[in-house]
Design a protein around this motif. Structure first.
Motif, PDB file in Angstrom:
ATOM      1  N   LYS A  91      18.902 112.943  -1.773  1.00  0.00           N
ATOM      2  CA  LYS A  91      19.159 112.745  -3.202  1.00  0.00           C
ATOM      3  C   LYS A  91      18.430 113.752  -4.088  1.00  0.00           C
ATOM      4  O   LYS A  91      18.311 113.544  -5.295  1.00  0.00           O
ATOM      5  CB  LYS A  91      18.786 111.318  -3.610  1.00  0.00           C
ATOM      6  N   ARG A  92      17.980 114.859  -3.507  1.00  0.00           N
ATOM      7  CA  ARG A  92      17.330 115.872  -4.352  1.00  0.00           C
ATOM      8  C   ARG A  92      18.312 116.470  -5.353  1.00  0.00           C
ATOM      9  O   ARG A  92      17.949 116.768  -6.489  1.00  0.00           O
ATOM     10  CB  ARG A  92      16.718 116.968  -3.489  1.00  0.00           C
ATOM     11  N   SER A  93      19.580 116.649  -4.941  1.00  0.00           N
ATOM     12  CA  SER A  93      20.573 117.188  -5.879  1.00  0.00           C
ATOM     13  C   SER A  93      20.813 116.202  -7.017  1.00  0.00           C
ATOM     14  O   SER A  93      21.051 116.614  -8.163  1.00  0.00           O
ATOM     15  CB  SER A  93      21.881 117.497  -5.148  1.00  0.00           C
ATOM     16  N   SER A  94      20.747 114.900  -6.718  1.00  0.00           N
ATOM     17  CA  SER A  94      20.887 113.895  -7.774  1.00  0.00           C
ATOM     18  C   SER A  94      19.700 113.967  -8.738  1.00  0.00           C
ATOM     19  O   SER A  94      19.866 113.790  -9.958  1.00  0.00           O
ATOM     20  CB  SER A  94      20.978 112.499  -7.158  1.00  0.00           C
ATOM     21  N   MET A  95      18.515 114.203  -8.196  1.00  0.00           N
ATOM     22  CA  MET A  95      17.338 114.376  -9.058  1.00  0.00           C
ATOM     23  C   MET A  95      17.567 115.542 -10.015  1.00  0.00           C
ATOM     24  O   MET A  95      17.259 115.456 -11.214  1.00  0.00           O
ATOM     25  CB  MET A  95      16.094 114.626  -8.215  1.00  0.00           C
ATOM     26  N   ALA A  96      18.112 116.648  -9.499  1.00  0.00           N
ATOM     27  CA  ALA A  96      18.351 117.821 -10.337  1.00  0.00           C
ATOM     28  C   ALA A  96      19.393 117.538 -11.413  1.00  0.00           C
ATOM     29  O   ALA A  96      19.279 118.019 -12.540  1.00  0.00           O
ATOM     30  CB  ALA A  96      18.798 118.994  -9.465  1.00  0.00           C
ATOM     31  N   ARG A  97      20.418 116.735 -11.070  1.00  0.00           N
ATOM     32  CA  ARG A  97      21.505 116.469 -12.016  1.00  0.00           C
ATOM     33  C   ARG A  97      21.107 115.481 -13.106  1.00  0.00           C
ATOM     34  O   ARG A  97      21.477 115.643 -14.275  1.00  0.00           O
ATOM     35  CB  ARG A  97      22.738 115.925 -11.274  1.00  0.00           C
ATOM     36  N   TYR A  98      20.376 114.434 -12.733  1.00  0.00           N
ATOM     37  CA  TYR A  98      20.246 113.289 -13.638  1.00  0.00           C
ATOM     38  C   TYR A  98      18.827 112.992 -14.101  1.00  0.00           C
ATOM     39  O   TYR A  98      18.658 112.287 -15.099  1.00  0.00           O
ATOM     40  CB  TYR A  98      20.806 112.031 -12.961  1.00  0.00           C
ATOM     41  N   LYS A  99      17.807 113.450 -13.390  1.00  0.00           N
ATOM     42  CA  LYS A  99      16.454 113.081 -13.790  1.00  0.00           C
ATOM     43  C   LYS A  99      16.047 113.854 -15.040  1.00  0.00           C
ATOM     44  O   LYS A  99      16.341 115.037 -15.188  1.00  0.00           O
ATOM     45  CB  LYS A  99      15.462 113.366 -12.642  1.00  0.00           C
ATOM     46  N   ASP A 100      15.352 113.173 -15.918  1.00  0.00           N
ATOM     47  CA  ASP A 100      14.907 113.792 -17.163  1.00  0.00           C
ATOM     48  C   ASP A 100      14.059 115.029 -16.865  1.00  0.00           C
ATOM     49  O   ASP A 100      13.126 114.975 -16.050  1.00  0.00           O
ATOM     50  CB  ASP A 100      14.076 112.788 -17.964  1.00  0.00           C
ATOM     51  N   PRO A 101      14.353 116.189 -17.504  1.00  0.00           N
ATOM     52  CA  PRO A 101      13.595 117.417 -17.224  1.00  0.00           C
ATOM     53  C   PRO A 101      12.096 117.276 -17.483  1.00  0.00           C
ATOM     54  O   PRO A 101      11.272 117.840 -16.744  1.00  0.00           O
ATOM     55  CB  PRO A 101      14.225 118.445 -18.176  1.00  0.00           C
ATOM     56  N   GLY A 102      11.745 116.542 -18.521  1.00  0.00           N
ATOM     57  CA  GLY A 102      10.320 116.345 -18.781  1.00  0.00           C
ATOM     58  C   GLY A 102       9.648 115.566 -17.678  1.00  0.00           C
ATOM     59  O   GLY A 102       8.507 115.868 -17.281  1.00  0.00           O
TER      60      GLY A 102
END
Length: 467
Positions: A430-441
């Motif tokens: 789910k690292r790609s999901s982290m990149a897509r959806y997790k808040d950048p901050g």
């Protein structure tokens, strides 16, 4: 370096070659890459020596518990696996303090047994409990079927002992329920998937063992009616609902194929099937009523009768014996095996607010009709806490179709205010999901924490945080 560690831990402490091969497989036997070596310490000092050595020479270390995870968080090709399997003791159980002190390699079911011997429970229950180890459960903040009442693993832990990537030991082994002395490092380590430190010991909360259970399978037409039933039961019992599990009719049919000798719950198939269990440690709830049954069972039966009369419940099977209760639970706990009876499968572990579960299931139905009309949805949910284990059998082996389904489900979840990971963690998958959806901050803060605690990047590298 391995020779030095072998001298420290003994011949059984270092495995290489064929002896290490099984540690390169996930729970389903899929090859994740052969580890360079497997290190099996017996105490915290040996864990410290391993990480100190690895930090000095820059070799990657992947901590491993029972290896029952579902996101490739223990993939360790070319790295050292640090297995906690020899640090597996339940060190102490205190009935007065309602705590258990355990090593990180303690198997979950063994902790259950130690607590039950003192008339208590450790209420973390899921299908892999016979092989899952508490260190892995803490590292992924595991959930399970009783989160509704007792919370995730994070809520069941009072203290930890953790070895940092440099080999320094952080003693956070507090049995306090209140401690505001600075940053909460315990919660930082729980759910970090072994990227910030290696958990070696834990202080766990224990609870009174229920004297009474009331368990039923309920056939219904809608998720909305199911949630109304949940709220009615919570209000009538003062929050005694321990589990509230959703299974669709398609899953019930699939289970019948998987276990043809199992007694069916109902004579017909319902679109919504709920496993509900109440539990109480109060003697009054275990006392027999006029019909000879326990009072708690009478409450469940009365509320189900009201919902039957109103047309919101269409059928119900209430367990009258412990064997019947186990039969009901077995149907739900067979999930992993049921999903494997067909290939391929697309699955995901997501969460939405309770009131959005009906909308999510409707969207999933629509998107499957759009992307693969022949797909069969067998998603199961911990409905009481909003966690859906999405799973479908596509009608095609086309990987691009599978990817579109996976992405569409995630996008539906995010649009409803949900999370792309509920209880299985991130790992590699789910690292790609982290990149897509997790808040950048939030990602920036996570990277800063990782860099501060693990400047050489040796602990479970490549997991959780996207590149």
């Amino acid at each position: 370096m391995l020779d030095d560690l072998r001298h420290l831990m003994g011949p059984a402490g270092v495995l290489e070659g064929a002896d290490a091969a099984r540690y390169g497989l996930d729970w389903a036997g899929v090859d994740q890459g052969a580890p360079m070596a497997v290190l099996r310490p017996q105490n915290t000092g040996e864990v410290s020596a391993i990480l100190r050595t690895a930090n000095q020479i820059g070799v990657a270390v992947v901590p491993m518990g029972g290896n029952t995870g579902l996101t490739q968080a223990t993939a360790a090709g070319g790295a050292w696996v640090l297995s906690l399997e020899r640090m597996n003791k339940v060190l102490d159980v205190s009935p007065e303090g309602r705590i258990a002190v355990v090593e990180a390699g303690a198997i979950l079911s063994h902790i259950h047994e130690a607590a039950e011997a003192e008339g208590l429970i450790f209420p973390l229950f899921f299908g892999a409990r016979e092989s899952a180890r508490i260190g892995g459960a803490l590292s992924t903040n595991a959930g399970g079927s009783n989160v509704l009442r007792y919370g995730n693993t994070r809520d069941l832990c009072l203290g930890l002992e953790v070895v940092l990537p440099t080999g320094e030991v952080a003693n956070l082994m507090s049995a306090l329920h209140k401690d505001n002395s600075g940053y909460n490092l315990k919660h930082l380590m729980i759910g970090a998937e072994g990227t910030l430190g290696v958990i070696t010991k834990a202080v766990l909360k224990l609870f009174p063992r229920p004297l009474a259970h009331a368990t039923a399978m309920v056939g219904m037409q809608s998720i909305e009616d199911a949630l109304r039933l949940l709220h009615a039961l919570q209000e009538a019992t003062g929050g005694a609902v321990e589990a509230f599990e959703y299974m669709p009719g398609t899953y019930m049919e699939a289970h019948a194929r998987f276990a043809p000798d199992a007694r069916p719950a109902f004579d017909r198939t319902y679109p919504v099937n709920i496993l509900v269990e109440l539990g109480s440690a109060a003697p009054r709830d275990a006392a027999p009523g006029a019909d000879g049954g326990m009072a708690l069972g009478g409450v469940l039966e009365a509320i189900l009768a009201d919902f039957l009369e109103a047309g919101a419940v269409h059928d119900a099977l209430i367990a009258q014996t412990e064997a019947q209760r186990r039969d009901i639970w077995t149907r739900r706990e067979d999930l992993s095996d049921v999903t494997l009876i067909r290939d391929p499968i697309v699955h995901n572990d997501v969460a939405v607010p309770l009131h959005q579960m009906g909308a999510l299931l409707a969207r999933i139905s629509a998107l499957l009709a759009e992307h693969d009309p022949g797909a069969v949805d067998i998603s199961v949910a911990h409905l009481g806490d909003g966690n859906l284990h999405f799973a479908c059998w596509p009608s095609t082996h086309d990987a691009s179709v599978h990817d579109r389904i996976y992405r569409a489900v995630e996008e539906a979840v995010i649009a409803l205010g949900g999370s792309f990971s509920a209880e299985h963690g991130i790992g590699l998958e789910k690292r790609s999901s982290m990149a897509r959806y997790k808040d950048p901050g939030a990602l920036a803060a996570m990277r800063a924490i990782k860099a501060a605690l693990d400047p050489n990047g040796i602990l479970n590298p490549g997991k959780v945080l996207p590149d």
